[in-house]
Each structure stands twice: as C-alpha cells, then as structure tokens.
Design a protein around this motif. Structure first.
Motif, mmCIF file in Angstrom:
data_model
loop_
_atom_site.group_PDB
_atom_site.id
_atom_site.type_symbol
_atom_site.label_atom_id
_atom_site.label_comp_id
_atom_site.label_asym_id
_atom_site.label_seq_id
_atom_site.Cartn_x
_atom_site.Cartn_y
_atom_site.Cartn_z
ATOM 1 N N ALA A 32 44.849 33.127 37.823
ATOM 2 C CA ALA A 32 44.247 33.418 36.518
ATOM 3 C C ALA A 32 45.174 34.296 35.691
ATOM 4 O O ALA A 32 45.378 34.049 34.499
ATOM 5 C CB ALA A 32 42.894 34.093 36.692
ATOM 6 N N SER A 33 45.752 35.298 36.311
ATOM 7 C CA SER A 33 46.660 36.192 35.613
ATOM 8 C C SER A 33 47.863 35.436 35.068
ATOM 9 O O SER A 33 48.274 35.630 33.913
ATOM 10 C CB SER A 33 47.126 37.312 36.553
ATOM 11 N N GLN A 34 48.416 34.561 35.862
ATOM 12 C CA GLN A 34 49.572 33.771 35.438
ATOM 13 C C GLN A 34 49.203 32.875 34.244
ATOM 14 O O GLN A 34 49.923 32.813 33.255
ATOM 15 C CB GLN A 34 50.092 32.927 36.589
ATOM 16 N N THR A 35 48.077 32.203 34.337
ATOM 17 C CA THR A 35 47.638 31.325 33.252
ATOM 18 C C THR A 35 47.366 32.122 31.979
ATOM 19 O O THR A 35 47.761 31.713 30.882
ATOM 20 C CB THR A 35 46.383 30.536 33.665
ATOM 21 N N LEU A 36 46.699 33.264 32.117
ATOM 22 C CA LEU A 36 46.401 34.089 30.941
ATOM 23 C C LEU A 36 47.683 34.576 30.274
ATOM 24 O O LEU A 36 47.790 34.593 29.048
ATOM 25 C CB LEU A 36 45.518 35.273 31.324
ATOM 26 N N ARG A 37 48.664 34.936 31.063
ATOM 27 C CA ARG A 37 49.938 35.380 30.494
ATOM 28 C C ARG A 37 50.648 34.238 29.761
ATOM 29 O O ARG A 37 51.243 34.445 28.698
ATOM 30 C CB ARG A 37 50.827 35.984 31.565
ATOM 31 N N GLN A 38 50.558 33.033 30.309
ATOM 32 C CA GLN A 38 51.148 31.876 29.635
ATOM 33 C C GLN A 38 50.459 31.626 28.296
ATOM 34 O O GLN A 38 51.109 31.318 27.293
ATOM 35 C CB GLN A 38 51.056 30.629 30.518
ATOM 36 N N ILE A 39 49.143 31.761 28.279
ATOM 37 C CA ILE A 39 48.381 31.576 27.039
ATOM 38 C C ILE A 39 48.728 32.674 26.036
ATOM 39 O O ILE A 39 48.930 32.413 24.854
ATOM 40 C CB ILE A 39 46.866 31.505 27.331
ATOM 41 N N LYS A 40 48.811 33.912 26.502
ATOM 42 C CA LYS A 40 49.193 35.027 25.625
ATOM 43 C C LYS A 40 50.579 34.811 25.044
ATOM 44 O O LYS A 40 50.827 35.123 23.887
ATOM 45 C CB LYS A 40 49.172 36.350 26.394
ATOM 46 N N ASP A 41 51.495 34.256 25.852
ATOM 47 C CA ASP A 41 52.853 33.988 25.376
ATOM 48 C C ASP A 41 52.866 32.979 24.235
ATOM 49 O O ASP A 41 53.801 32.950 23.438
ATOM 50 C CB ASP A 41 53.746 33.497 26.522
ATOM 51 N N LEU A 42 51.827 32.154 24.156
ATOM 52 C CA LEU A 42 51.701 31.206 23.042
ATOM 53 C C LEU A 42 51.296 31.915 21.745
ATOM 54 O O LEU A 42 51.466 31.371 20.668
ATOM 55 C CB LEU A 42 50.657 30.132 23.362
ATOM 56 N N GLY A 43 50.725 33.108 21.882
ATOM 57 C CA GLY A 43 50.250 33.848 20.721
ATOM 58 C C GLY A 43 48.755 33.801 20.530
ATOM 59 O O GLY A 43 48.235 34.261 19.512
ATOM 60 N N VAL A 44 48.037 33.263 21.501
ATOM 61 C CA VAL A 44 46.582 33.133 21.446
ATOM 62 C C VAL A 44 45.938 34.439 21.909
ATOM 63 O O VAL A 44 46.418 35.087 22.840
ATOM 64 C CB VAL A 44 46.127 31.951 22.338
ATOM 65 N N TYR B 207 29.590 41.666 36.086
ATOM 66 C CA TYR B 207 30.115 41.742 37.455
ATOM 67 C C TYR B 207 31.108 42.878 37.608
ATOM 68 O O TYR B 207 31.594 43.150 38.681
ATOM 69 C CB TYR B 207 30.811 40.428 37.841
ATOM 70 N N SER B 208 31.449 43.491 36.545
ATOM 71 C CA SER B 208 32.377 44.587 36.351
ATOM 72 C C SER B 208 33.339 44.944 37.460
ATOM 73 O O SER B 208 32.980 45.442 38.504
ATOM 74 C CB SER B 208 31.607 45.857 36.029
ATOM 75 N N SER B 209 34.555 44.702 37.132
ATOM 76 C CA SER B 209 35.654 45.284 37.876
ATOM 77 C C SER B 209 36.582 45.858 36.818
ATOM 78 O O SER B 209 37.171 45.119 36.030
ATOM 79 C CB SER B 209 36.385 44.241 38.716
ATOM 80 N N LEU B 210 36.679 47.155 36.796
ATOM 81 C CA LEU B 210 37.497 47.788 35.778
ATOM 82 C C LEU B 210 38.972 47.446 35.939
ATOM 83 O O LEU B 210 39.758 47.596 35.011
ATOM 84 C CB LEU B 210 37.291 49.305 35.804
ATOM 85 N N SER B 211 39.326 46.927 37.102
ATOM 86 C CA SER B 211 40.718 46.531 37.309
ATOM 87 C C SER B 211 41.112 45.388 36.374
ATOM 88 O O SER B 211 42.299 45.195 36.099
ATOM 89 C CB SER B 211 40.966 46.125 38.758
ATOM 90 N N TYR B 212 40.134 44.647 35.844
ATOM 91 C CA TYR B 212 40.438 43.584 34.892
ATOM 92 C C TYR B 212 41.157 44.156 33.677
ATOM 93 O O TYR B 212 42.017 43.512 33.091
ATOM 94 C CB TYR B 212 39.177 42.879 34.398
ATOM 95 N N LEU B 213 40.778 45.367 33.288
ATOM 96 C CA LEU B 213 41.357 45.969 32.097
ATOM 97 C C LEU B 213 42.839 46.251 32.288
ATOM 98 O O LEU B 213 43.599 46.279 31.323
ATOM 99 C CB LEU B 213 40.626 47.270 31.757
ATOM 100 N N LYS B 214 43.228 46.453 33.522
ATOM 101 C CA LYS B 214 44.624 46.755 33.823
ATOM 102 C C LYS B 214 45.435 45.510 34.151
ATOM 103 O O LYS B 214 46.592 45.389 33.774
ATOM 104 C CB LYS B 214 44.672 47.739 34.993
ATOM 105 N N ARG B 215 44.829 44.585 34.864
ATOM 106 C CA ARG B 215 45.573 43.450 35.420
ATOM 107 C C ARG B 215 45.703 42.255 34.492
ATOM 108 O O ARG B 215 46.605 41.449 34.662
ATOM 109 C CB ARG B 215 44.909 42.983 36.717
ATOM 110 N N PHE B 216 44.820 42.093 33.544
ATOM 111 C CA PHE B 216 44.798 40.895 32.733
ATOM 112 C C PHE B 216 45.065 41.219 31.262
ATOM 113 O O PHE B 216 44.600 42.233 30.757
ATOM 114 C CB PHE B 216 43.463 40.166 32.880
#
Length: 139
Positions: A74-86, A96-105
C-alpha cells in the motif's frame, strides 16, 4: 467498475477545469478491493492522460482498511500515486486507528470518522479526540 467510476468522475471535472473553474478538485472514493486488485498508480496515470485532467485536480479517498492488509505494498502504491501529483485522503480516520498511518503513508488529508464528529459540540471526549487527531495531523 472502479475504472469506470474514475473515468466517469474525471470527464466532467475536466470540463469544469476547461470552463475556467481551476480551483475545483474532484474527490473519488477507492475501495480496498479495487486498490489491491489493480495497478492503481497505472490506472490513475492512464485515466488522467486519457481525460486530460491535471493530477492536482484529483483527490483519491481511501479508508484505513486499504492500508491494513499489506502496508508495504500500500505504501509503495500510494507513493507512486503521490509522484503523479494526486492528493490522497484517509476517510473515516479513527475507526480502526493506527497513528502510525500518519507517519508511514503520504496522506494529504484526514477525514475524521463521523462517530467522533457527530457529537463534537456536546461530548467532551469526542472533542478531545478530534482536537488530538487534528493536532497530530498538522505537525
């Protein structure tokens, strides 16, 4: 189905952009199933190219369940999408809260789950939770 939804949403967004409404952004929900089953970054790239919509005018909304299954993929895909400018939003944050999402993604926007927002003005615990999430997200 997911590709159809994305294409159907972006066509009128491009029309609005062409008509001079350059401050509007189209938000599209992406299901966890769609996110995992397709080359999402490739799909987004192709649909943006086909419709002619600039990437900065697209926001993809994801739920935490997208990030829970295979967080590395998921992290890899999200970074690829972010690299597109989206832009990327995390919908229903806190369910379901995991605060680590704020750091990792690479998330641009958190949409706090309605269970905390519904009684925000009358429930001190909900207000404190929302205030804390906002504080964490802005640092």
């Amino acid at each position: 189905m997911g590709e159809w939804v994305l294409r159907t949403a972006l066509r009128p967004a491009k029309g609005l952009q062409s008509a001079g409404h350059t401050d509007l952004q189209m938000a599209v929900n992406v299901s966890a199933r769609q996110f995992r089953q397709q080359d999402m970054a490739g799909l987004v790239r192709d649909v943006l190219a086909d419709t002619g919509l600039g990437a900065k005018y697209l926001e993809l909304e994801l739920t935490e369940s997208v990030l829970m299954k295979d967080s590395e993929a998921a992290s890899q895909t999200l970074r690829q999408i972010k690299d597109l400018g989206v832009s990327l939003s995390l919908d229903d944050f806190g369910r379901y809260s995991s605060l680590s999402y704020l750091k990792r993604f690479p998330i641009d926007c958190l949409k706090i789950d309605r269970s905390f927002v519904r009684e925000l003005t009358t429930d001190a615990d909900d207000a404190a939770i929302c205030k804390t999430i906002i504080g964490l997200a802005t640092t």
